[in-house]
Design an enzyme around this catalytic site. Structure first.
Site, PDB file in Angstrom:
ATOM      1  N   THR A 133       0.815  -1.214   0.000  1.00 40.51           N
ATOM      2  CA  THR A 133       0.000   0.000   0.000  1.00 40.51           C
ATOM      3  C   THR A 133       0.850   1.266   0.000  1.00 40.51           C
ATOM      4  O   THR A 133       1.997   1.248   0.465  1.00 40.51           O
ATOM      5  CB  THR A 133      -0.901  -0.013   1.250  1.00 40.51           C
ATOM      6  OG1 THR A 133      -1.551   1.241   1.375  1.00 40.51           O
ATOM      7  CG2 THR A 133      -0.107  -0.261   2.537  1.00 40.51           C
ATOM      8  N   ASP A 134       0.238   2.364  -0.441  1.00 40.28           N
ATOM      9  CA  ASP A 134       0.932   3.663  -0.364  1.00 40.28           C
ATOM     10  C   ASP A 134       1.004   4.183   1.074  1.00 40.28           C
ATOM     11  O   ASP A 134       1.753   5.121   1.363  1.00 40.28           O
ATOM     12  CB  ASP A 134       0.255   4.698  -1.270  1.00 40.28           C
ATOM     13  CG  ASP A 134      -1.210   4.970  -0.951  1.00 40.28           C
ATOM     14  OD1 ASP A 134      -1.751   4.353  -0.005  1.00 40.28           O
ATOM     15  OD2 ASP A 134      -1.821   5.808  -1.641  1.00 40.28           O
ATOM     16  N   GLU A 135       0.212   3.589   1.996  1.00 42.44           N
ATOM     17  CA  GLU A 135       0.177   4.109   3.375  1.00 42.44           C
ATOM     18  C   GLU A 135       1.506   3.938   4.095  1.00 42.44           C
ATOM     19  O   GLU A 135       1.739   4.581   5.118  1.00 42.44           O
ATOM     20  CB  GLU A 135      -0.941   3.430   4.180  1.00 42.44           C
ATOM     21  CG  GLU A 135      -2.286   3.613   3.536  1.00 42.44           C
ATOM     22  CD  GLU A 135      -3.450   3.591   4.521  1.00 42.44           C
ATOM     23  OE1 GLU A 135      -3.228   3.557   5.731  1.00 42.44           O
ATOM     24  OE2 GLU A 135      -4.599   3.615   4.034  1.00 42.44           O
ATOM     25  N   TYR A 159      -2.035  -0.341  11.025  1.00 42.53           N
ATOM     26  CA  TYR A 159      -2.136  -1.049   9.739  1.00 42.53           C
ATOM     27  C   TYR A 159      -0.941  -0.715   8.848  1.00 42.53           C
ATOM     28  O   TYR A 159      -0.254  -1.612   8.324  1.00 42.53           O
ATOM     29  CB  TYR A 159      -3.447  -0.680   9.025  1.00 42.53           C
ATOM     30  CG  TYR A 159      -3.434  -0.997   7.547  1.00 42.53           C
ATOM     31  CD1 TYR A 159      -3.452  -2.324   7.103  1.00 42.53           C
ATOM     32  CD2 TYR A 159      -3.360   0.019   6.576  1.00 42.53           C
ATOM     33  CE1 TYR A 159      -3.408  -2.625   5.747  1.00 42.53           C
ATOM     34  CE2 TYR A 159      -3.323  -0.273   5.224  1.00 42.53           C
ATOM     35  CZ  TYR A 159      -3.349  -1.597   4.812  1.00 42.53           C
ATOM     36  OH  TYR A 159      -3.301  -1.896   3.481  1.00 42.53           O
ATOM     37  N   LYS A 163       2.077  -3.169   7.409  1.00 43.38           N
ATOM     38  CA  LYS A 163       2.382  -3.380   5.983  1.00 43.38           C
ATOM     39  C   LYS A 163       3.825  -2.963   5.685  1.00 43.38           C
ATOM     40  O   LYS A 163       4.519  -3.610   4.893  1.00 43.38           O
ATOM     41  CB  LYS A 163       1.401  -2.585   5.100  1.00 43.38           C
ATOM     42  CG  LYS A 163      -0.030  -3.091   5.111  1.00 43.38           C
ATOM     43  CD  LYS A 163      -0.197  -4.498   4.541  1.00 43.38           C
ATOM     44  CE  LYS A 163       0.035  -4.569   3.047  1.00 43.38           C
ATOM     45  NZ  LYS A 163      -0.315  -5.919   2.504  1.00 43.38           N
TER      46      LYS A 163
HETATM   47  P1  NAD Z   1      -9.622  -7.343   2.235  1.00 43.84           P
HETATM   48  O1  NAD Z   1      -9.619  -7.052   3.690  1.00 43.84           O
HETATM   49  O2  NAD Z   1     -10.847  -7.048   1.432  1.00 43.84           O
HETATM   50  O3  NAD Z   1      -9.272  -8.877   1.988  1.00 43.84           O
HETATM   51  C1  NAD Z   1      -8.259  -9.537   2.688  1.00 43.84           C
HETATM   52  C2  NAD Z   1      -8.427 -11.036   2.456  1.00 43.84           C
HETATM   53  O4  NAD Z   1      -7.363 -11.714   3.131  1.00 43.84           O
HETATM   54  C3  NAD Z   1      -9.742 -11.592   3.025  1.00 43.84           C
HETATM   55  O5  NAD Z   1     -10.344 -12.453   2.085  1.00 43.84           O
HETATM   56  C4  NAD Z   1      -9.300 -12.372   4.265  1.00 43.84           C
HETATM   57  O6  NAD Z   1     -10.138 -13.471   4.568  1.00 43.84           O
HETATM   58  C5  NAD Z   1      -7.910 -12.818   3.860  1.00 43.84           C
HETATM   59  N1  NAD Z   1      -7.041 -13.070   5.014  1.00 43.84           N
HETATM   60  C6  NAD Z   1      -6.854 -12.270   6.097  1.00 43.84           C
HETATM   61  N2  NAD Z   1      -5.979 -12.855   6.952  1.00 43.84           N
HETATM   62  C7  NAD Z   1      -5.595 -14.041   6.375  1.00 43.84           C
HETATM   63  C8  NAD Z   1      -4.693 -15.066   6.770  1.00 43.84           C
HETATM   64  N3  NAD Z   1      -4.036 -14.999   7.929  1.00 43.84           N
HETATM   65  N4  NAD Z   1      -4.526 -16.105   5.941  1.00 43.84           N
HETATM   66  C9  NAD Z   1      -5.208 -16.189   4.764  1.00 43.84           C
HETATM   67  N5  NAD Z   1      -6.085 -15.254   4.363  1.00 43.84           N
HETATM   68  C10 NAD Z   1      -6.274 -14.169   5.142  1.00 43.84           C
HETATM   69  O7  NAD Z   1      -8.357  -6.560   1.652  1.00 43.84           O
HETATM   70  P2  NAD Z   1      -8.174  -5.857   0.235  1.00 43.84           P
HETATM   71  O8  NAD Z   1      -8.702  -4.486   0.301  1.00 43.84           O
HETATM   72  O9  NAD Z   1      -8.648  -6.780  -0.833  1.00 43.84           O
HETATM   73  O10 NAD Z   1      -6.577  -5.753   0.195  1.00 43.84           O
HETATM   74  C11 NAD Z   1      -5.793  -6.811  -0.357  1.00 43.84           C
HETATM   75  C12 NAD Z   1      -4.334  -6.449  -0.238  1.00 43.84           C
HETATM   76  O11 NAD Z   1      -4.092  -5.230  -0.932  1.00 43.84           O
HETATM   77  C13 NAD Z   1      -3.875  -6.189   1.200  1.00 43.84           C
HETATM   78  O12 NAD Z   1      -2.591  -6.702   1.357  1.00 43.84           O
HETATM   79  C14 NAD Z   1      -3.874  -4.677   1.328  1.00 43.84           C
HETATM   80  O13 NAD Z   1      -2.925  -4.247   2.274  1.00 43.84           O
HETATM   81  C15 NAD Z   1      -3.500  -4.267  -0.079  1.00 43.84           C
HETATM   82  N6  NAD Z   1      -3.982  -2.953  -0.540  1.00 43.84           N
HETATM   83  C16 NAD Z   1      -5.299  -2.621  -0.430  1.00 43.84           C
HETATM   84  C17 NAD Z   1      -5.750  -1.406  -0.942  1.00 43.84           C
HETATM   85  C18 NAD Z   1      -7.206  -0.991  -0.879  1.00 43.84           C
HETATM   86  O14 NAD Z   1      -7.522   0.150  -1.238  1.00 43.84           O
HETATM   87  N7  NAD Z   1      -8.125  -1.866  -0.465  1.00 43.84           N
HETATM   88  C19 NAD Z   1      -4.836  -0.535  -1.551  1.00 43.84           C
HETATM   89  C20 NAD Z   1      -3.485  -0.911  -1.633  1.00 43.84           C
HETATM   90  C21 NAD Z   1      -3.086  -2.129  -1.138  1.00 43.84           C
HETATM   91  O1  DAU Z   2      -4.180   3.961   0.503  1.00 43.88           O
HETATM   92  C1  DAU Z   2      -4.389   2.577   0.379  1.00 43.88           C
HETATM   93  C2  DAU Z   2      -5.243   2.108   1.531  1.00 43.88           C
HETATM   94  O2  DAU Z   2      -6.557   2.570   1.275  1.00 43.88           O
HETATM   95  C3  DAU Z   2      -5.221   0.594   1.717  1.00 43.88           C
HETATM   96  O3  DAU Z   2      -3.928   0.193   2.057  1.00 43.88           O
HETATM   97  C4  DAU Z   2      -6.194   0.186   2.826  1.00 43.88           C
HETATM   98  O4  DAU Z   2      -6.242  -1.227   2.926  1.00 43.88           O
HETATM   99  C5  DAU Z   2      -7.567   0.712   2.467  1.00 43.88           C
HETATM  100  O5  DAU Z   2      -8.469   0.414   3.505  1.00 43.88           O
HETATM  101  C6  DAU Z   2      -7.519   2.223   2.240  1.00 43.88           C
HETATM  102  O6  DAU Z   2      -7.246   2.925   3.478  1.00 43.88           O
HETATM  103  P1  DAU Z   2      -8.005   4.288   3.860  1.00 43.88           P
HETATM  104  O7  DAU Z   2      -7.956   4.464   5.314  1.00 43.88           O
HETATM  105  O8  DAU Z   2      -7.526   5.406   3.010  1.00 43.88           O
HETATM  106  O9  DAU Z   2      -9.487   3.881   3.333  1.00 43.88           O
HETATM  107  P2  DAU Z   2     -10.934   4.103   3.976  1.00 43.88           P
HETATM  108  O10 DAU Z   2     -11.933   3.739   2.930  1.00 43.88           O
HETATM  109  O11 DAU Z   2     -11.064   3.473   5.312  1.00 43.88           O
HETATM  110  O12 DAU Z   2     -10.980   5.678   4.181  1.00 43.88           O
HETATM  111  C7  DAU Z   2     -10.802   6.572   3.074  1.00 43.88           C
HETATM  112  C8  DAU Z   2     -10.834   7.977   3.622  1.00 43.88           C
HETATM  113  O13 DAU Z   2     -12.180   8.263   4.075  1.00 43.88           O
HETATM  114  C9  DAU Z   2      -9.947   8.199   4.834  1.00 43.88           C
HETATM  115  O14 DAU Z   2      -9.402   9.502   4.787  1.00 43.88           O
HETATM  116  C10 DAU Z   2     -10.886   8.067   6.027  1.00 43.88           C
HETATM  117  C11 DAU Z   2     -12.208   8.593   5.464  1.00 43.88           C
HETATM  118  N1  DAU Z   2     -13.427   7.974   6.044  1.00 43.88           N
HETATM  119  C12 DAU Z   2     -13.513   6.616   6.096  1.00 43.88           C
HETATM  120  C13 DAU Z   2     -14.614   5.991   6.627  1.00 43.88           C
HETATM  121  C14 DAU Z   2     -14.695   4.485   6.719  1.00 43.88           C
HETATM  122  C15 DAU Z   2     -14.470   8.771   6.462  1.00 43.88           C
HETATM  123  O15 DAU Z   2     -14.407  10.026   6.388  1.00 43.88           O
HETATM  124  N2  DAU Z   2     -15.586   8.163   6.984  1.00 43.88           N
HETATM  125  C16 DAU Z   2     -15.688   6.804   7.099  1.00 43.88           C
HETATM  126  O16 DAU Z   2     -16.729   6.320   7.627  1.00 43.88           O
END
Ligand code: NAD
Ligand code: DAU
Length: 353
Positions: A133-135, A159, A163
């Site tokens: 992730t970019d975080e 989180y 990562k």
């Molecule tokens: P998600 O939470 O939707 O899915 C995570 C999946 O991993 C789930 O299906 C869960 O059951 C599985 N899991 C969790 N712990 C496990 C374990 N110990 N063993 C096997 N499976 C396990 O997450 P996502 O949003 O699909 O993110 C996927 C990946 O991409 C993550 O590594 C996250 O850090 C990264 N990522 C997410 C975003 C985003 O915006 N969602 C952006 C950049 C990177």
């Molecule tokens: O940047 C990549 C990341 O993006 C991934 O690594 C994470 O897995 C993914 O969850 C996401 O993280 P964020 O914290 O940016 O996403 P989220 O959707 O939780 O929140 C997006 C923005 O919106 C953040 O600034 C918090 C705000 N927010 C979120 C929620 C859930 C609100 O204002 N209200 C809300 O109820």
């Protein structure tokens, strides 16, 4: 030729599985623990597809992972599995350390043992692709340039720190043992199968349910949004042509303040499914207490993956968000399936009244 995917029942993982199997005959073994975020319903249309083998299990279960590696002999491991929600990491960080740090190390060790025993030509073609992730880079001031791959790591939430730790482990397994790893650091994804604890699907779900749309703080935090299918295409390209040991930033060149995202969603819903009383869904917007340690701005410089691998996003924010809203309107059954008991407990715990 087979791929081992971890976390392929989650949001991005399941989109990747669908994306891959729509374009390739090569089968996938999908290892997922099915935490609250994992959902086999995301993979329902593949139930009869012999190219998809689903296994419920933990990335940290060395016996299981070793057995899968030996049985299916994958040419690559694509590591999506993680605890992924920042707000949950603030309520309870230890699950994040366990899966994202310890689990990733256990997976790396299982994979290293398998990879070490491969014949030399298969060893050099093997890849371990770590999805991150970019975080990990921390927060940007308003005018700072976007994150490049050399930006210092300054993770701020549990989180992000977990990562970042996993990225360092992956890097160390390459540097020390020579494991051919690739790391991708992506910005915020959105699209189908996004669990409604994250901003975009939560706003759509709450809007349609007549609930408040919670905006943290002043709503001026900036995120860089990318349609999930574009992320899947980028991972596919990095797997195909990325250089082992390199990292690739992936993003949409699409920075938006949260309040603008929420208002755009309300306008789309006003158009596609107007409220019965004729009012805009924007009237449900409610400013709530800010997230602890909330990062103000993320922005990805995706120049390296564009210049070296020729990847760029296909969707604009406008086309991607419209597709997303329409998907949620067309999949009310999926939404009601994932927003039952445990989900409501989370909403009550986190948002209270
Ligand atoms: P998600 O939470 O939707 O899915 C995570 C999946 O991993 C789930 O299906 C869960 O059951 C599985 N899991 C969790 N712990 C496990 C374990 N110990 N063993 C096997 N499976 C396990 O997450 P996502 O949003 O699909 O993110 C996927 C990946 O991409 C993550 O590594 C996250 O850090 C990264 N990522 C997410 C975003 C985003 O915006 N969602 C952006 C950049 C990177
Ligand atoms: O940047 C990549 C990341 O993006 C991934 O690594 C994470 O897995 C993914 O969850 C996401 O993280 P964020 O914290 O940016 O996403 P989220 O959707 O939780 O929140 C997006 C923005 O919106 C953040 O600034 C918090 C705000 N927010 C979120 C929620 C859930 C609100 O204002 N209200 C809300 O109820």
């Amino acid at each position: 030729m087979t791929l081992l995917v971890t976390g392929g029942a989650g949001f991005i993982g399941s989109n990747f599985v669908h994306h891959w199997l729509s374009a390739h005959e090569e089968p996938l073994v999908n290892l997922d623990k099915l935490t609250y975020a994992g959902n086999v319903g995301n993979l329902q249309s593949l139930a009869q597809d012999k190219r998809h083998v689903f296994v419920q299990g933990d990335i940290g279960d060395t016996a299981l992972v070793t057995q899968l590696l030996n049985q299916y002999q994958p040419r690559a491991v694509l590591h999506f599995a993680a605890e992924s929600h920042v707000d949950r990491s603030i309520h309870g960080p230890l699950d994040f350390i366990q899966t994202n740090v310890v689990g990733t190390c256990q997976l790396l060790e299982s994979v290293r043992a398998y990879w070490s025993a491969l014949p030399a030509d298969q060893q050099s073609h093997f890849r371990f692709l770590h999805v991150s992730t970019d975080e990990v880079y921390g927060s940007l001031s308003p005018d700072a340039p976007a994150f490049t791959e050399t930006h210092p790591y300054e993770p701020n939430s549990p989180y992000a720190a977990s990562k970042a730790a996993s990225d360092h482990m992956v890097r160390a397994w390459h540097h020390t043992y020579g494991l051919p790893v690739l790391t991708t650091n992506c910005s915020n994804n959105y699209g189908p199968y996004h669990f409604p604890e994250k901003l975009i699907p939560l706003v759509i779900h709450h809007a349609l349910s007549g609930k408040p749309l919670p905006v943290y703080g002043d709503g001026m935090q900036v995120r860089d949004w990318l349609f999930v299918e574009d992320h899947c295409r980028a991972i596919e390209r990095v797997l195909q042509a990325g250089t082992p040991g390199e990292t690739y930033n992936i993003g949409g060149w699409n920075e938006k303040p949260n309040i603008e995202v929420v208002k755009t969603l309300c306008h789309l819903l006003d158009e596609l499914q107007p409220r019965a009383d004729g009012q805009s869904y924007a009237s449900q917007i409610t400013y709530v207490k800010d997230r602890a340690g909330h990062d103000r701005r993320y922005a990805i410089d995706a120049g390296k993956i564009h210049n070296s691998l020729g990847w760029q996003p296909v969707e604009t924010f406008e086309t991607g968000l419209r597709k997303t809203v329409q998907w949620y309107l067309d999949h009310a059954d999926w939404v009601s399936g994932v927003t039952s008991g445990a989900y409501r407990q989370w909403v009550d715990l986190h948002y209270g009244d």
